[in-house]
Write a protein that holds these residues in place. Structure first.
Motif, mmCIF file in Angstrom:
data_model
loop_
_atom_site.group_PDB
_atom_site.id
_atom_site.type_symbol
_atom_site.label_atom_id
_atom_site.label_comp_id
_atom_site.label_asym_id
_atom_site.label_seq_id
_atom_site.Cartn_x
_atom_site.Cartn_y
_atom_site.Cartn_z
ATOM 1 N N ARG A 56 22.369 3.669 20.237
ATOM 2 C CA ARG A 56 21.854 4.086 18.932
ATOM 3 C C ARG A 56 22.460 3.284 17.781
ATOM 4 O O ARG A 56 21.756 2.780 16.917
ATOM 5 N N ASN A 116 18.119 -7.603 13.859
ATOM 6 C CA ASN A 116 16.836 -7.193 13.282
ATOM 7 C C ASN A 116 15.689 -7.448 14.251
ATOM 8 O O ASN A 116 14.777 -6.614 14.405
ATOM 9 N N GLY A 141 15.390 -4.694 16.701
ATOM 10 C CA GLY A 141 15.172 -3.343 16.208
ATOM 11 C C GLY A 141 16.364 -2.658 15.574
ATOM 12 O O GLY A 141 16.323 -1.450 15.326
ATOM 13 N N TYR A 142 17.426 -3.409 15.272
ATOM 14 C CA TYR A 142 18.620 -2.820 14.655
ATOM 15 C C TYR A 142 18.726 -3.287 13.200
ATOM 16 O O TYR A 142 18.608 -4.480 12.914
ATOM 17 N N ILE A 155 22.872 -0.026 8.186
ATOM 18 C CA ILE A 155 22.836 1.245 7.459
ATOM 19 C C ILE A 155 24.146 1.530 6.742
ATOM 20 O O ILE A 155 24.212 2.439 5.904
ATOM 21 N N TYR A 198 24.878 -0.893 12.356
ATOM 22 C CA TYR A 198 23.426 -0.997 12.478
ATOM 23 C C TYR A 198 22.917 0.181 13.298
ATOM 24 O O TYR A 198 23.587 0.671 14.205
ATOM 25 N N GLU A 199 21.700 0.599 12.979
ATOM 26 C CA GLU A 199 21.057 1.678 13.722
ATOM 27 C C GLU A 199 19.735 1.178 14.295
ATOM 28 O O GLU A 199 19.015 0.412 13.642
ATOM 29 N N TYR A 200 19.419 1.648 15.504
ATOM 30 C CA TYR A 200 18.163 1.250 16.123
ATOM 31 C C TYR A 200 17.002 1.963 15.469
ATOM 32 O O TYR A 200 17.022 3.174 15.276
ATOM 33 N N ASN A 201 15.996 1.192 15.105
ATOM 34 C CA ASN A 201 14.792 1.748 14.483
ATOM 35 C C ASN A 201 13.629 0.858 14.882
ATOM 36 O O ASN A 201 13.493 -0.266 14.389
ATOM 37 N N ASN A 202 12.794 1.337 15.815
ATOM 38 C CA ASN A 202 11.716 0.500 16.335
ATOM 39 C C ASN A 202 10.435 0.589 15.543
ATOM 40 O O ASN A 202 9.387 0.092 15.960
ATOM 41 N N LYS A 203 10.487 1.241 14.377
ATOM 42 C CA LYS A 203 9.279 1.369 13.561
ATOM 43 C C LYS A 203 8.950 0.052 12.857
ATOM 44 O O LYS A 203 9.845 -0.666 12.441
#
Length: 241
Positions: free
Chosen positions: A188, A214, A217-218, A221, A236-241
């Motif tokens: 995460r 990036n 997907g990271y 934050i 960094y946080e995972y964000n696949n949007k």
């Protein structure tokens, strides 16, 4: 010389305890609220991060990697009674096999990277330690290394809340090894140390690290500065949007 190094290490630890760790603790108190916490610690050193995460959650399960043979033995003795701590005398990189490890006079800054002897930052650091630039490295030896993608092949069902990376200039290689097989990464948060100096010949740019994260997907934050020097922990946080 040994006494001087110990005094400097003690001053660094005191400084970090006052100015850095309280801010880092607040971040994780706000972001690690689940009862079960799993941590990947790449570059365990003397267990500073292990102790930090255990302070947040005493039941945290921590898998740690430390290539320094002396420090690994120290960690084994320190955590022998804690079954939740899994210690590995391995380095982490973008290859599986062996790499030459440079043991630094300050063990916190030991690395797989070669020193840039033309670096003004290195020259300043050597003066503070009272040594020559060439004698910053006190030992060199081969150590076994693994990629994190290889680690995940043997731990397919493992999910981790945090991957902490502290490898003194080798961060990009660790991340290249993590993303090398293109599989979905089950982490995460990724925390790594960002330097703004030219101490190592590789001199990996933070922009390259940021771009790689990036792409996978990271996204940044949080940025928490250390109490001394021009460097910070970036999370960094995972964000696949």
């Amino acid at each position: 010389m040994k006494l001087r190094t110990k005094i400097i290490q003690s001053l660094i630890h005191i400084n970090e305890a006052i100015f850095f760790y309280p801010k880092l603790k607040k971040f994780y108190k706000d972001n690690l609220k689940n009862a079960s916490v799993s941590i990947l610690d790449v570059g365990a050193n003397k267990g500073q991060s292990i102790d930090f995460f255990l302070g947040i959650n005493p039941k945290a399960k921590i898998t740690a990697f430390e290539p320094n043979k002396k420090l690994f033995q120290f960690l084994q003795e320190k955590y022998q009674s804690n079954a939740n701590i899994n210690l590995n005398n391995l380095g982490v990189s973008n290859t599986n096999g062996e790499l030459e490890f440079n043991e630094n006079i300050l063990d916190e800054t030991s690395t797989f990277e070669s020193l840039n002897l033309e670096s003004k930052y290195l020259e300043k650091k050597a003066k503070v330690l009272g040594v020559t630039k060439e004698s910053i490295i006190v030992d060199k030896y081969k150590v076994a290394v693994i990629t994190l993608s290889e680690f995940f092949k043997s731990n397919e069902n493992s999910l981790f809340d945090v991957l902490k990376i502290d490898v003194e200039g080798h961060e990009l290689q660790v991340l290249e090894g993590l993303f090398s097989d293109g599989n979905q990464i089950k982490i995460r948060l990724i925390q790594l140390e960002s330097h703004n100096d030219d101490m190592y010949l590789s001199n990996s740019k933070h922009g390259d690290i940021d771009q790689l994260l990036n792409k996978n997907g990271y996204f940044e934050i949080a940025k928490i500065k250390h109490g001394f020097g021009d460097f910070a922990e970036i999370i960094y946080e995972y964000n696949n949007k």
